[in-house]
Design a protein around this motif. Structure first.
Motif, short mmCIF file in Angstrom:
data_model
loop_
_atom_site.label_atom_id
_atom_site.label_comp_id
_atom_site.label_asym_id
_atom_site.label_seq_id
_atom_site.Cartn_x
_atom_site.Cartn_y
_atom_site.Cartn_z
N ILE A 6 37.63 27.63 12.77
CA ILE A 6 38.67 28.00 12.91
C ILE A 6 39.10 28.66 14.09
CG2 ILE A 6 40.73 29.46 11.86
CD1 ILE A 6 39.16 29.34 9.36
N VAL A 7 39.93 28.21 15.17
CA VAL A 7 40.28 28.68 16.55
C VAL A 7 41.58 28.89 16.53
CG1 VAL A 7 40.55 27.48 18.74
CG2 VAL A 7 38.71 26.60 17.28
N PHE A 8 41.80 30.08 17.35
CA PHE A 8 43.18 30.35 17.45
C PHE A 8 43.81 30.44 18.80
CE2 PHE A 8 41.26 34.62 18.66
CZ PHE A 8 41.89 34.92 19.66
N ASN A 9 42.96 29.96 19.73
CA ASN A 9 43.51 29.65 20.85
C ASN A 9 42.47 28.97 21.92
OD1 ASN A 9 45.05 29.60 23.37
ND2 ASN A 9 44.75 31.51 23.93
N ILE A 10 42.84 28.06 22.83
CA ILE A 10 42.01 27.64 23.88
C ILE A 10 42.61 27.57 25.27
CG2 ILE A 10 40.78 25.36 24.73
CD1 ILE A 10 40.52 24.47 22.08
N GLN A 11 41.99 28.58 25.95
CA GLN A 11 42.62 28.89 27.21
C GLN A 11 41.87 28.29 28.14
OE1 GLN A 11 43.10 33.05 27.92
NE2 GLN A 11 43.69 32.87 29.85
N ARG A 12 42.47 27.29 29.13
CA ARG A 12 41.96 26.46 30.15
C ARG A 12 42.22 27.40 31.50
NH1 ARG A 12 44.65 20.93 30.17
NH2 ARG A 12 42.88 20.37 31.68
N PHE A 13 41.40 26.95 32.44
CA PHE A 13 41.43 27.59 33.89
C PHE A 13 41.47 29.10 33.72
CE2 PHE A 13 43.79 23.64 33.67
CZ PHE A 13 43.18 22.89 34.59
N THR A 14 40.76 29.87 32.94
CA THR A 14 40.58 31.18 32.95
C THR A 14 39.28 31.58 34.12
OG1 THR A 14 40.12 33.13 31.71
CG2 THR A 14 39.03 31.14 31.06
N ILE A 15 39.63 32.67 34.57
CA ILE A 15 38.60 33.45 35.56
C ILE A 15 37.90 34.80 35.15
CG2 ILE A 15 39.45 32.05 37.70
CD1 ILE A 15 40.69 34.42 38.31
N HIS A 16 38.04 35.26 33.93
CA HIS A 16 37.82 36.50 33.76
C HIS A 16 36.53 36.63 32.70
CE1 HIS A 16 41.31 38.03 35.65
NE2 HIS A 16 42.15 37.57 34.67
N ASP A 17 36.19 35.54 31.99
CA ASP A 17 35.11 35.89 31.21
C ASP A 17 33.82 35.03 31.45
OD1 ASP A 17 36.30 37.99 29.74
OD2 ASP A 17 37.63 36.30 28.65
N GLY A 18 33.27 35.30 32.46
CA GLY A 18 32.18 34.50 33.24
C GLY A 18 32.64 34.07 34.50
N PRO A 19 31.46 33.51 35.22
CA PRO A 19 31.71 33.02 36.68
C PRO A 19 32.52 31.53 36.70
CG PRO A 19 29.56 32.37 35.90
CD PRO A 19 30.14 33.28 34.95
N GLY A 20 33.25 31.54 37.75
CA GLY A 20 33.87 30.48 37.96
C GLY A 20 35.21 30.05 37.35
N ILE A 21 35.58 28.90 37.17
CA ILE A 21 36.84 28.56 36.61
C ILE A 21 36.16 28.16 34.95
CG2 ILE A 21 38.60 26.73 36.23
CD1 ILE A 21 38.88 26.73 39.18
N ARG A 22 37.05 28.43 33.99
CA ARG A 22 36.31 28.19 32.76
C ARG A 22 37.01 27.84 31.62
NH1 ARG A 22 31.46 30.19 33.35
NH2 ARG A 22 30.62 29.98 31.14
N THR A 23 36.82 27.23 30.66
CA THR A 23 37.60 26.93 29.36
C THR A 23 37.10 27.97 28.36
OG1 THR A 23 37.60 24.78 29.94
CG2 THR A 23 38.16 25.42 27.66
#
Length: 323
Positions: A6-23
């Motif tokens: 059960i997923v409530f969000n998928i955020q692409r191009f985030t830079i806050h929770d881990g190195p680099g550009i993340r999903t």
């Protein structure tokens, strides 16, 4: 073993929770109910509906939600004929109204997705991960409440050469944590409060299991980031700061990548209202400039004690390079 979660969000191009550009994949359900939580839609495991009255077209103009709802009186309208709330004593969480709403005034928080569906989204940004040193972060809520789903996504990412990060409260039995560890390149977690009673008061649970797991994780040879969400009037005290430093140095032997201080932000108020819940931090007032200066003083304190520390989110990429 389930292939769905059960997923409530998928955020692409985030830079806050881990190195680099993340999903970042956000999973429903959390054992904590932190009073400062900015994502109240993450707390309950089951899908739920948020009501956004300003988006409603009007029941007398559209009314599709009322037509599909199997429970009469479940959806409440105001004088302007806009849906403003849900009677949860009547609602059976069938989600029909949210699926029928053309204006997103009834937003469904939480959807069952397969591992394959999630991986299709992840693979779309592979080139960004490779260019930036990024990857995939699984967060929540608490992803380890859905341990098999979490493990399968992380394992698939590892098999495809994608960097992985697990963000967890680690407020659970070690038996749920250990099987996932081989597939996580980086771990992120919080130390919110050191006093067990105060932790219980502000998060709904004691911190004893969390601290025990953090001590054990410090011996797992995993990259580990510790965060402190610094909340005025809650954990923003000299005693809590010193006890946290003592724990990191003495119990964890300072085996962390770095400590990150996250100053309180008023987030999620609209979400609380949409879910028919009161915002717990409504009465909190403080001077932001003074608070930010104190965060820098906190960072200096931890640095003086030999703990690498960053104030704010600014260090998530650039500062994560090793010294």
């Amino acid at each position: 073993m389930t292939e769905e979660g059960i997923v409530f969000n998928i955020q692409r191009f985030t830079i806050h929770d881990g190195p680099g550009i993340r999903t970042e994949i956000f999973l429903k359900g959390c054992p904590l109910t932190c009073k400062w939580c900015g994502n109240p839609e993450s707390q309950r495991m089951q899908p739920e509906i948020g009501v956004y009255e300003t988006k409603c077209i009007r029941a007398d103009v559209c009314g599709l939600c009322l037509k599909v709802c199997p429970r009469h009186g479940c959806l409440n309208t105001g004088a302007g004929q806009k849906i403003h709330s849900i009677d949860h004593e009547i609602c059976n969480d069938c989600l029909s109204c949210a699926r029928a709403c053309p204006a997103d005034a009834l937003k469904q928080w939480g959807k069952r997705l397969s591992v394959d569906q999630v991986m299709k989204t992840i693979r779309r940004d592979r080139s960004y991960y490779e260019a930036s040193g990024g990857g995939v972060t699984i967060s929540g809520g608490e992803p380890l409440l859905q341990p098999e789903f979490t493990k399968r996504i992380l394992r698939q990412c590892k098999e495809e050469g994608i960097n992985t990060c697990l963000e967890s409260t680690f407020c659970m039995d070690w038996g749920r944590i250990e099987p996932v560890l081989p597939y996580a390149d980086l771990l992120i977690t919080d130390i919110k409060l050191m006093d067990p009673g105060e932790h219980q008061r502000y998060t709904g649970v004691s911190n004893e299991r969390i601290l025990k797991n953090l001590k054990r994780l410090s011996h797992e040879e995993k990259e580990l980031i510790i965060r402190i969400p610094v909340i005025p009037g809650v954990n923003h005290t000299k005693k809590n700061r010193e006890q946290t430093a003592d724990f990191i140095l003495k119990e964890m032997k300072n085996r962390i990548w770095h400590l990150q201080l996250l100053g309180f932000m008023r987030l999620g108020e609209e979400k609380y209202a949409s879910l028919g819940r009161e915002y717990p931090m409504e009465s909190l007032k403080f001077d932001r400039d003074s608070f930010n200066r104190e965060l820098k003083e906190w960072a200096a304190y931890f640095e003086q004690r030999g703990i690498r520390c960053i104030a704010g989110h600014s260090g998530d990429n650039r500062e994560m390079e090793r010294r």
